[in-house]
Design a protein around this motif. Structure first.
Motif, PDB file in Angstrom:
ATOM      1  N   MET A  39      33.674  47.501  38.485  1.00  0.00           N
ATOM      2  CA  MET A  39      34.639  46.481  37.827  1.00  0.00           C
ATOM      3  C   MET A  39      34.464  45.628  36.920  1.00  0.00           C
ATOM      4  O   MET A  39      34.389  45.497  35.980  1.00  0.00           O
ATOM      5  CB  MET A  39      36.066  46.042  39.050  1.00  0.00           C
ATOM      6  N   THR A  40      33.158  44.896  37.712  1.00  0.00           N
ATOM      7  CA  THR A  40      32.315  43.920  37.217  1.00  0.00           C
ATOM      8  C   THR A  40      31.900  43.992  35.885  1.00  0.00           C
ATOM      9  O   THR A  40      32.328  43.146  35.178  1.00  0.00           O
ATOM     10  CB  THR A  40      31.535  43.011  38.695  1.00  0.00           C
ATOM     11  N   ALA A  41      31.704  45.011  35.563  1.00  0.00           N
ATOM     12  CA  ALA A  41      30.387  45.038  34.558  1.00  0.00           C
ATOM     13  C   ALA A  41      31.767  45.693  33.188  1.00  0.00           C
ATOM     14  O   ALA A  41      31.770  45.043  32.579  1.00  0.00           O
ATOM     15  CB  ALA A  41      29.885  46.379  34.927  1.00  0.00           C
ATOM     16  N   ASN A  42      32.913  45.774  33.844  1.00  0.00           N
ATOM     17  CA  ASN A  42      34.253  46.234  32.512  1.00  0.00           C
ATOM     18  C   ASN A  42      34.637  45.082  32.346  1.00  0.00           C
ATOM     19  O   ASN A  42      35.612  45.313  31.253  1.00  0.00           O
ATOM     20  CB  ASN A  42      34.552  47.261  33.115  1.00  0.00           C
ATOM     21  N   LEU A  43      35.326  43.536  32.702  1.00  0.00           N
ATOM     22  CA  LEU A  43      35.283  42.406  32.940  1.00  0.00           C
ATOM     23  C   LEU A  43      35.334  41.542  32.069  1.00  0.00           C
ATOM     24  O   LEU A  43      34.136  41.274  31.668  1.00  0.00           O
ATOM     25  CB  LEU A  43      35.443  42.210  34.136  1.00  0.00           C
ATOM     26  N   ASN A  44      36.320  41.265  31.458  1.00  0.00           N
ATOM     27  CA  ASN A  44      36.345  40.424  30.231  1.00  0.00           C
ATOM     28  C   ASN A  44      36.187  38.984  31.120  1.00  0.00           C
ATOM     29  O   ASN A  44      36.843  38.729  30.744  1.00  0.00           O
ATOM     30  CB  ASN A  44      37.174  40.664  29.367  1.00  0.00           C
ATOM     31  N   PHE A  45      35.180  38.389  30.662  1.00  0.00           N
ATOM     32  CA  PHE A  45      35.120  37.471  31.910  1.00  0.00           C
ATOM     33  C   PHE A  45      36.104  36.293  30.932  1.00  0.00           C
ATOM     34  O   PHE A  45      37.152  35.131  31.477  1.00  0.00           O
ATOM     35  CB  PHE A  45      34.026  36.238  31.913  1.00  0.00           C
ATOM     36  N   ALA A  46      36.037  36.634  29.076  1.00  0.00           N
ATOM     37  CA  ALA A  46      37.169  35.287  28.629  1.00  0.00           C
ATOM     38  C   ALA A  46      38.209  35.350  28.814  1.00  0.00           C
ATOM     39  O   ALA A  46      38.577  34.643  28.211  1.00  0.00           O
ATOM     40  CB  ALA A  46      36.165  35.565  27.172  1.00  0.00           C
ATOM     41  N   THR A  47      38.896  36.909  28.775  1.00  0.00           N
ATOM     42  CA  THR A  47      40.070  36.878  29.260  1.00  0.00           C
ATOM     43  C   THR A  47      40.394  36.946  30.443  1.00  0.00           C
ATOM     44  O   THR A  47      42.411  37.645  30.576  1.00  0.00           O
ATOM     45  CB  THR A  47      40.561  38.011  27.541  1.00  0.00           C
ATOM     46  N   ALA A  48      40.515  37.795  31.629  1.00  0.00           N
ATOM     47  CA  ALA A  48      40.633  37.839  32.748  1.00  0.00           C
ATOM     48  C   ALA A  48      41.299  37.229  33.566  1.00  0.00           C
ATOM     49  O   ALA A  48      40.713  35.720  33.482  1.00  0.00           O
ATOM     50  CB  ALA A  48      39.631  38.736  33.280  1.00  0.00           C
ATOM     51  N   PRO A  49      42.265  37.840  33.967  1.00  0.00           N
ATOM     52  CA  PRO A  49      43.127  36.155  35.095  1.00  0.00           C
ATOM     53  C   PRO A  49      41.977  35.711  35.825  1.00  0.00           C
ATOM     54  O   PRO A  49      41.353  36.333  36.200  1.00  0.00           O
ATOM     55  CB  PRO A  49      44.149  37.377  35.884  1.00  0.00           C
ATOM     56  N   GLY A  50      42.593  34.452  36.093  1.00  0.00           N
ATOM     57  CA  GLY A  50      41.378  33.676  37.122  1.00  0.00           C
ATOM     58  C   GLY A  50      40.801  34.044  38.197  1.00  0.00           C
ATOM     59  O   GLY A  50      39.682  34.127  38.463  1.00  0.00           O
ATOM     60  N   TYR A  51      41.763  34.516  39.018  1.00  0.00           N
ATOM     61  CA  TYR A  51      41.471  35.169  40.118  1.00  0.00           C
ATOM     62  C   TYR A  51      40.043  36.240  40.305  1.00  0.00           C
ATOM     63  O   TYR A  51      39.564  36.457  41.139  1.00  0.00           O
ATOM     64  CB  TYR A  51      42.908  36.063  41.273  1.00  0.00           C
ATOM     65  N   GLN A  52      40.540  37.522  38.888  1.00  0.00           N
ATOM     66  CA  GLN A  52      39.591  38.407  38.949  1.00  0.00           C
ATOM     67  C   GLN A  52      38.310  38.054  38.433  1.00  0.00           C
ATOM     68  O   GLN A  52      37.105  38.572  38.894  1.00  0.00           O
ATOM     69  CB  GLN A  52      39.748  39.254  37.969  1.00  0.00           C
ATOM     70  N   VAL A  53      37.894  36.568  37.765  1.00  0.00           N
ATOM     71  CA  VAL A  53      37.287  36.253  37.637  1.00  0.00           C
ATOM     72  C   VAL A  53      36.343  35.798  38.639  1.00  0.00           C
ATOM     73  O   VAL A  53      35.008  35.653  38.939  1.00  0.00           O
ATOM     74  CB  VAL A  53      37.084  35.174  36.558  1.00  0.00           C
ATOM     75  N   LEU A  54      36.814  35.095  39.628  1.00  0.00           N
ATOM     76  CA  LEU A  54      36.396  34.119  40.817  1.00  0.00           C
ATOM     77  C   LEU A  54      36.294  35.196  41.628  1.00  0.00           C
ATOM     78  O   LEU A  54      35.108  35.070  42.378  1.00  0.00           O
ATOM     79  CB  LEU A  54      37.785  33.234  41.508  1.00  0.00           C
ATOM     80  N   ALA A  55      36.907  36.470  41.744  1.00  0.00           N
ATOM     81  CA  ALA A  55      36.492  38.105  42.337  1.00  0.00           C
ATOM     82  C   ALA A  55      35.149  38.518  42.637  1.00  0.00           C
ATOM     83  O   ALA A  55      34.441  39.016  43.529  1.00  0.00           O
ATOM     84  CB  ALA A  55      38.058  38.710  42.668  1.00  0.00           C
ATOM     85  N   ALA A  56      34.791  38.173  40.649  1.00  0.00           N
ATOM     86  CA  ALA A  56      33.646  38.687  40.355  1.00  0.00           C
ATOM     87  C   ALA A  56      32.805  37.832  40.185  1.00  0.00           C
ATOM     88  O   ALA A  56      31.248  38.168  40.686  1.00  0.00           O
ATOM     89  CB  ALA A  56      33.433  39.023  39.043  1.00  0.00           C
ATOM     90  N   ALA A  57      33.046  36.394  40.720  1.00  0.00           N
ATOM     91  CA  ALA A  57      31.826  36.072  41.078  1.00  0.00           C
ATOM     92  C   ALA A  57      31.124  35.534  42.440  1.00  0.00           C
ATOM     93  O   ALA A  57      30.234  35.232  43.241  1.00  0.00           O
ATOM     94  CB  ALA A  57      32.188  34.390  40.502  1.00  0.00           C
ATOM     95  N   GLY A  58      32.367  36.434  43.143  1.00  0.00           N
ATOM     96  CA  GLY A  58      31.720  36.967  45.163  1.00  0.00           C
ATOM     97  C   GLY A  58      32.969  36.110  45.505  1.00  0.00           C
ATOM     98  O   GLY A  58      32.836  36.301  46.961  1.00  0.00           O
ATOM     99  N   LYS A  59      33.420  34.798  45.200  1.00  0.00           N
ATOM    100  CA  LYS A  59      34.332  34.414  46.187  1.00  0.00           C
ATOM    101  C   LYS A  59      35.610  34.790  46.629  1.00  0.00           C
ATOM    102  O   LYS A  59      36.377  36.588  46.467  1.00  0.00           O
ATOM    103  CB  LYS A  59      35.096  33.256  44.938  1.00  0.00           C
ATOM    104  N   ARG A  60      35.821  35.015  47.694  1.00  0.00           N
ATOM    105  CA  ARG A  60      36.383  36.071  48.729  1.00  0.00           C
ATOM    106  C   ARG A  60      38.043  35.160  48.735  1.00  0.00           C
ATOM    107  O   ARG A  60      39.048  35.724  48.906  1.00  0.00           O
ATOM    108  CB  ARG A  60      35.812  35.723  49.804  1.00  0.00           C
ATOM    109  N   ILE A  61      38.033  33.741  49.289  1.00  0.00           N
ATOM    110  CA  ILE A  61      39.013  33.054  49.474  1.00  0.00           C
ATOM    111  C   ILE A  61      39.711  32.160  48.145  1.00  0.00           C
ATOM    112  O   ILE A  61      38.720  31.214  47.768  1.00  0.00           O
ATOM    113  CB  ILE A  61      38.400  31.714  50.576  1.00  0.00           C
ATOM    114  N   LEU A  62      40.525  32.837  47.545  1.00  0.00           N
ATOM    115  CA  LEU A  62      41.451  32.030  46.283  1.00  0.00           C
ATOM    116  C   LEU A  62      42.418  31.401  46.728  1.00  0.00           C
ATOM    117  O   LEU A  62      43.364  31.288  45.422  1.00  0.00           O
ATOM    118  CB  LEU A  62      41.250  33.890  45.825  1.00  0.00           C
TER     119      LEU A  62
END
Length: 257
Positions: free
Chosen positions: A1-24
């Motif tokens: 999922m991370t590989a296909n995520l467009n970091f410029a347009t994805a919702p913030g919670y998806q971007v943070l989750a892709a970075a490995g953040k668990r507590i949002l």
């Protein structure tokens, strides 16, 4: 999922989750712990969790407090992963994940001792908040509690909402304290206790408290080594810092009027 995520347009919670953040959640672990203190869960009680994702918090609550948890989650892939996690945890008798929409809570016929909604209502329009809160009231037992963890806006409402929405790519609509109280009251709920504090979701100190030192280092490495991810997260961090005097977190519990 991370590989296909467009970091410029994805919702913030998806971007943070892709970075490995668990507590949002905007107030982090400490704010959620305050909700649990107010709840005073008793063994065998029932909890409905909105937007349960992979079921991790539902599993943790069931284990810690010996309660039964039903989670509702819209994403079918997340539902499948949650059910795997529940089975692996040996909690199939006490944790259930339903594939469904938080705007269709009327399909859930059971009544619950608690409804847990964290970082859910802020992202809805006023009409959306009203619909969800009214449905939450209908899901509660007569003495049940809504446990909520959201963003709180203190001043410059229009500017902050616009900036926040542009940065996190979601139509964020945090409310003032009086507006949260009114939204609950109009849905037939009365706010009983509330706590507010600084929103430092991306500050180093809170990252360490929420994710642990090793987790924070891993997140930092991912951000450092991925320019697109780094650009987006730094943009969110700048926005949070810019509005730090006007944007806070709030946790509260409410009951049926």
């Amino acid at each position: 999922m991370t590989a296909n995520l467009n970091f410029a347009t994805a919702p913030g919670y998806q971007v943070l989750a892709a970075a490995g953040k668990r507590i949002l959640r905007p107030g982090g672990k400490a704010a959620t712990e305050q909700l649990f203190t107010w709840a005073n869960f008793q063994p065998g009680e029932t909890v409905l969790e909105l937007a349960a994702s992979f079921g991790e918090s539902a599993i943790a609550i069931a284990k810690r407090f010996n309660v039964c948890v039903v989670g509702i989650e819209k994403n079918p892939d997340s539902v499948a992963k949650a059910r795997e996690n529940i089975k692996s945890a040996g909690l199939s008798e006490r944790v259930t994940i339903i594939e469904g929409d938080i705007f269709q809570l009327e399909k859930i016929t059971n009544k619950f001792d608690y409804v847990l909604a964290e970082a859910i209502l802020t992202m809805q329009s006023d009409a959306g908040k009203a619909k969800i809160l009214s449905a939450i009231k209908d899901c509660l037992k007569p003495e049940g509690k809504l446990l909520s963890h959201e963003m709180l806006i203190c001043a410059n409402e229009s500017e902050v909402r616009k900036s926040l929405s542009q940065t996190i790519r979601v139509n964020a609509n945090p409310l003032t304290l009086s507006e949260w109280e009114t939204a609950c009251r109009e849905a037939g709920l009365t706010l009983q206790q509330q706590q507010t504090g600084e929103m430092k979701l991306l500050s180093f100190a809170q990252m360490v408290r929420d994710e642990g030192l090793l987790g924070t280092v891993k997140i930092g490495w991912k951000v450092f080594t991925n320019p697109n991810l780094r650009q987006r997260i730094l943009q969110m961090r700048r926005t949070f810092q810019q509005h730090q005097n006007h944007l806070r977190y709030i946790v509260f519990w409410a009951k049926i009027m």
